[in-house]
Enzyme design. Structure first.
Site, PDB file in Angstrom:
ATOM      1  N   ASP A  11      15.748  42.137  54.542  1.00 23.56           N
ATOM      2  CA  ASP A  11      14.650  43.053  54.231  1.00 23.56           C
ATOM      3  C   ASP A  11      14.771  44.238  55.195  1.00 23.56           C
ATOM      4  OD1 ASP A  11      13.700  42.128  56.646  1.00 23.56           O
ATOM      5  OD2 ASP A  11      11.793  41.381  55.888  1.00 23.56           O
ATOM      6  N   CYS A  69      15.881  38.730  58.288  1.00 22.71           N
ATOM      7  CA  CYS A  69      14.580  39.407  58.219  1.00 22.71           C
ATOM      8  C   CYS A  69      14.127  39.599  59.669  1.00 22.71           C
ATOM      9  CB  CYS A  69      13.575  38.630  57.362  1.00 22.71           C
ATOM     10  SG  CYS A  69      13.174  36.974  57.913  1.00 22.71           S
ATOM     11  N   THR A  71      12.348  37.618  61.681  1.00 23.52           N
ATOM     12  CA  THR A  71      12.546  36.397  62.465  1.00 23.52           C
ATOM     13  C   THR A  71      13.580  35.441  61.871  1.00 23.52           C
ATOM     14  OG1 THR A  71      10.835  35.326  61.159  1.00 23.52           O
ATOM     15  CG2 THR A  71      10.130  36.388  63.226  1.00 23.52           C
ATOM     16  N   HIS A 102      26.534  18.790  60.817  1.00 23.17           N
ATOM     17  CA  HIS A 102      25.746  17.657  60.311  1.00 23.17           C
ATOM     18  C   HIS A 102      25.012  17.954  59.008  1.00 23.17           C
ATOM     19  CE1 HIS A 102      25.394  15.187  64.306  1.00 23.17           C
ATOM     20  NE2 HIS A 102      26.642  15.521  63.997  1.00 23.17           N
ATOM     21  N   HIS A 138      26.389  11.542  57.190  1.00 23.03           N
ATOM     22  CA  HIS A 138      25.953  12.934  57.012  1.00 23.03           C
ATOM     23  C   HIS A 138      25.928  13.305  55.531  1.00 23.03           C
ATOM     24  CE1 HIS A 138      25.849  13.367  61.239  1.00 23.03           C
ATOM     25  NE2 HIS A 138      27.154  13.300  61.411  1.00 23.03           N
TER      26      HIS A 138
HETATM   27  C1  RB5 Z   1       8.384  41.883  57.964  1.00 28.69           C
HETATM   28  O1  RB5 Z   1       7.472  42.573  58.715  1.00 28.69           O
HETATM   29  C2  RB5 Z   1       8.511  40.429  58.469  1.00 28.69           C
HETATM   30  O2  RB5 Z   1       7.349  39.740  58.206  1.00 28.69           O
HETATM   31  C3  RB5 Z   1       9.711  39.764  57.828  1.00 28.69           C
HETATM   32  O3  RB5 Z   1      10.844  40.502  58.088  1.00 28.69           O
HETATM   33  C4  RB5 Z   1      10.052  38.364  58.310  1.00 28.69           C
HETATM   34  O4  RB5 Z   1      10.124  38.291  59.699  1.00 28.69           O
HETATM   35  C5  RB5 Z   1       9.349  37.240  57.698  1.00 28.69           C
HETATM   36  O5  RB5 Z   1       9.616  36.070  57.974  1.00 28.69           O
END
Ligand code: RB5
Length: 149
Positions: A11, A69, A71, A102, A138
């Site tokens: 994103d 993204c 996180t 695994h 596994h």
């Molecule tokens: C976008 O602001 C953020 O929420 C997205 O990139 C992501 O981290 C969601 O998990």
């Protein structure tokens, strides 16, 4: 030798890191398919990209996916909704390695707001080069994951 396809997507929050990872993968001679986004603006909904990458990985057995993204968490949640997808969000080299050894992870999810690009590049290298151990226990456990999806 069969070419390994890598489907990559992000994103807006993961865009810069995706671009850096794509360049790195191409320098390693992987066939990289960029499924977007293609600019930081406008903001994008991460599930749209996660579902596209997951679909391609499902179609191309042996192919891998990389999703970025802010996180890595949202991408991972969305990608894991697709049958046969085993996406892992990782913040350490050890978890990347074990996700392959695994869990036979087929998509790596990373946080563009969490990881320095040079660390993310190392994670991608580990993800691409580490084999699934393939021992019976596994395989059995991974099959149980897939049976539920
Ligand atoms: C976008 O602001 C953020 O929420 C997205 O990139 C992501 O981290 C969601 O998990």
């Amino acid at each position: 030798m069969k070419e390994t396809f890598v489907y990559i997507g992000s994103d807006h929050a993961g865009f810069d890191l995706k671009q850096a990872l794509q360049k790195h993968l191409q320098s390693q001679n992987y066939k990289v398919v960029d499924l977007g986004v293609f600019a930081v603006e406008p903001p994008a909904d991460y599930p749209d990209i996660a579902h596209e990458v997951a679909e391609k990985v499902r179609e191309n057995h042996g192919g891998r996916g990389i999703l970025v993204c802010g996180t890595g968490v949202g991408m991972c949640m969305a990608a894991n909704k697709s049958p046969g997808i085993r996406a892992a969000v990782c913040e350490s080299a050890q978890t990347v390695e074990m996700s392959r050894r695994h869990n036979d992870a087929n998509i790596l999810c990373l946080g563009g707001r969490v990881l320095k690009p040079e660390i993310a590049v190392q994670f991608v290298d580990i993800f691409m080069k580490t084999p699934f151990e393939g021992e019976e226990r596994h395989v059995r456990r991974v099959n149980k994951i897939d049976k539920k999806s």
